[in-house]
Design a protein around this motif. Structure first.
Motif, PDB file in Angstrom:
ATOM      1  N   ARG A   1      96.915  25.291 -15.979  1.00  0.00           N
ATOM      2  CA  ARG A   1      96.094  24.926 -14.817  1.00  0.00           C
ATOM      3  C   ARG A   1      95.706  26.161 -14.030  1.00  0.00           C
ATOM      4  O   ARG A   1      96.360  27.203 -14.121  1.00  0.00           O
ATOM      5  CB  ARG A   1      96.822  23.926 -13.937  1.00  0.00           C
TER       6      ARG A   1
ATOM      7  N   THR B   1      94.309  19.849 -19.094  1.00  0.00           N
ATOM      8  CA  THR B   1      94.561  20.767 -17.983  1.00  0.00           C
ATOM      9  C   THR B   1      95.035  20.020 -16.736  1.00  0.00           C
ATOM     10  O   THR B   1      94.553  18.938 -16.414  1.00  0.00           O
ATOM     11  CB  THR B   1      93.313  21.620 -17.681  1.00  0.00           C
TER      12      THR B   1
ATOM     13  N   SER C   1     102.287  23.330 -18.678  1.00  0.00           N
ATOM     14  CA  SER C   1     101.044  22.882 -18.077  1.00  0.00           C
ATOM     15  C   SER C   1     100.088  24.068 -17.977  1.00  0.00           C
ATOM     16  O   SER C   1     100.499  25.176 -17.612  1.00  0.00           O
ATOM     17  CB  SER C   1     101.336  22.329 -16.679  1.00  0.00           C
TER      18      SER C   1
ATOM     19  N   LEU D   1      97.859  18.524 -16.419  1.00  0.00           N
ATOM     20  CA  LEU D   1      98.962  17.621 -16.767  1.00  0.00           C
ATOM     21  C   LEU D   1     100.147  18.428 -17.273  1.00  0.00           C
ATOM     22  O   LEU D   1      99.984  19.511 -17.824  1.00  0.00           O
ATOM     23  CB  LEU D   1      98.528  16.655 -17.875  1.00  0.00           C
ATOM     24  N   VAL D   2     101.330  17.884 -17.095  1.00  0.00           N
ATOM     25  CA  VAL D   2     102.513  18.504 -17.676  1.00  0.00           C
ATOM     26  C   VAL D   2     102.772  17.834 -19.025  1.00  0.00           C
ATOM     27  O   VAL D   2     102.897  16.611 -19.106  1.00  0.00           O
ATOM     28  CB  VAL D   2     103.739  18.337 -16.750  1.00  0.00           C
TER      29      VAL D   2
END
Ligand code: CA
Length: 232
Positions: free
Chosen positions: A230, A174, A228, A176-177
């Motif tokens: 998030r 979570t 991503s 991070l791309v």
């Protein structure tokens, strides 16, 4: 630690004793939490199902529906952390509370500092996915690895095996791309030789289930890079 603002954790207090509920509310608001109060068991179940609670503080001795029953009913629909409060020191209550699905237990009378510490510990655990191996939490999305159960804002979501694996991988990372290639390698395996747009296709499936029915979106497309998962 002050967590004020629209992203501050939301805590639901379930307590029939109005003066105690009020005192708790003031303490928690002072700490920066957003707080809701339910004065009996029926109200508690109704408020809990509104979803988006970060934690529930649940008194066991309630008129009507007691705390054990509230705990069971909430637990059927949600993995929200529940800390049980009770005047009774009896270990039997503790066991029964934990059996009913509570995560922790604080006996009344309690020192406010102790309660706050327990709350912080619970919230830390549920917001740091790596601290709890079998449960991943991103915002109001909860993934139970062992039962492969997924829910958002208290609502159960049915995913296929591949959708679940994709979501779990995104949730493990979570913030991070992740590139399409990385996702492909981890979720489909290095020996995958099918359609190259399979990641896009599955992200679309996943988005339709975990994001589209909800006002806030968790799954982001980072143009030209990847995806991503998030909160906020
Ligand atoms: Ca009570």
């Amino acid at each position: 630690m002050n967590a004020e603002g629209p992203t501050a954790p939301r805590i639901l207090i379930v307590e029939d004793e109005a003066s105690l509920a009020r005192a708790l509310q003031l303490e928690l608001e002072h700490e920066g939490y957003r707080v809701g109060v339910a004065g009996n068991g029926y109200e508690a179940v109704a408020r809990a199902s509104e979803g988006e609670w970060s934690l529930i503080l649940l008194d066991l001795m309630l008129p009507g529906l007691d705390g054990f029953e509230v705990c069971r009913q909430v637990r059927q629909r949600s993995a929200v952390p529940i800390i049980v409060l009770t005047a009774r020191e009896a270990t039997g209550d503790k066991v029964a509370g934990l059996d009913a699905g509570a995560d922790d237990y604080v006996a009344k009378p309690f020192a406010t500092e102790e309660l706050l510490a327990r709350i912080r510990a619970r919230l830390r655990r549920s917001t740091s996915p790596h601290q709890d191996g079998h449960r991943l939490v991103v915002g109001d999305l909860v993934i139970e690895r062992d039962t492969r159960r997924v829910e958002r804002a208290g609502r159960a979501i049915t995913l296929t095996r591949r959708e679940f694996d994709l979501l779990t991988y995104l949730a493990e990372n979570t913030g991070l791309v992740l590139t399409r290639e990385t996702i492909l390698n981890h979720v489909w395996g290095f020996d995958y030789y099918g359609e190259t747009n399979v990641v896009e296709v599955y992200v679309r499936y996943l988005r339709a289930k975990i994001d589209e029915p909800f006002p806030t979106k968790l799954l982001r497309t980072v143009r030209g890079v990847g995806y991503s998962l998030r909160e906020g």
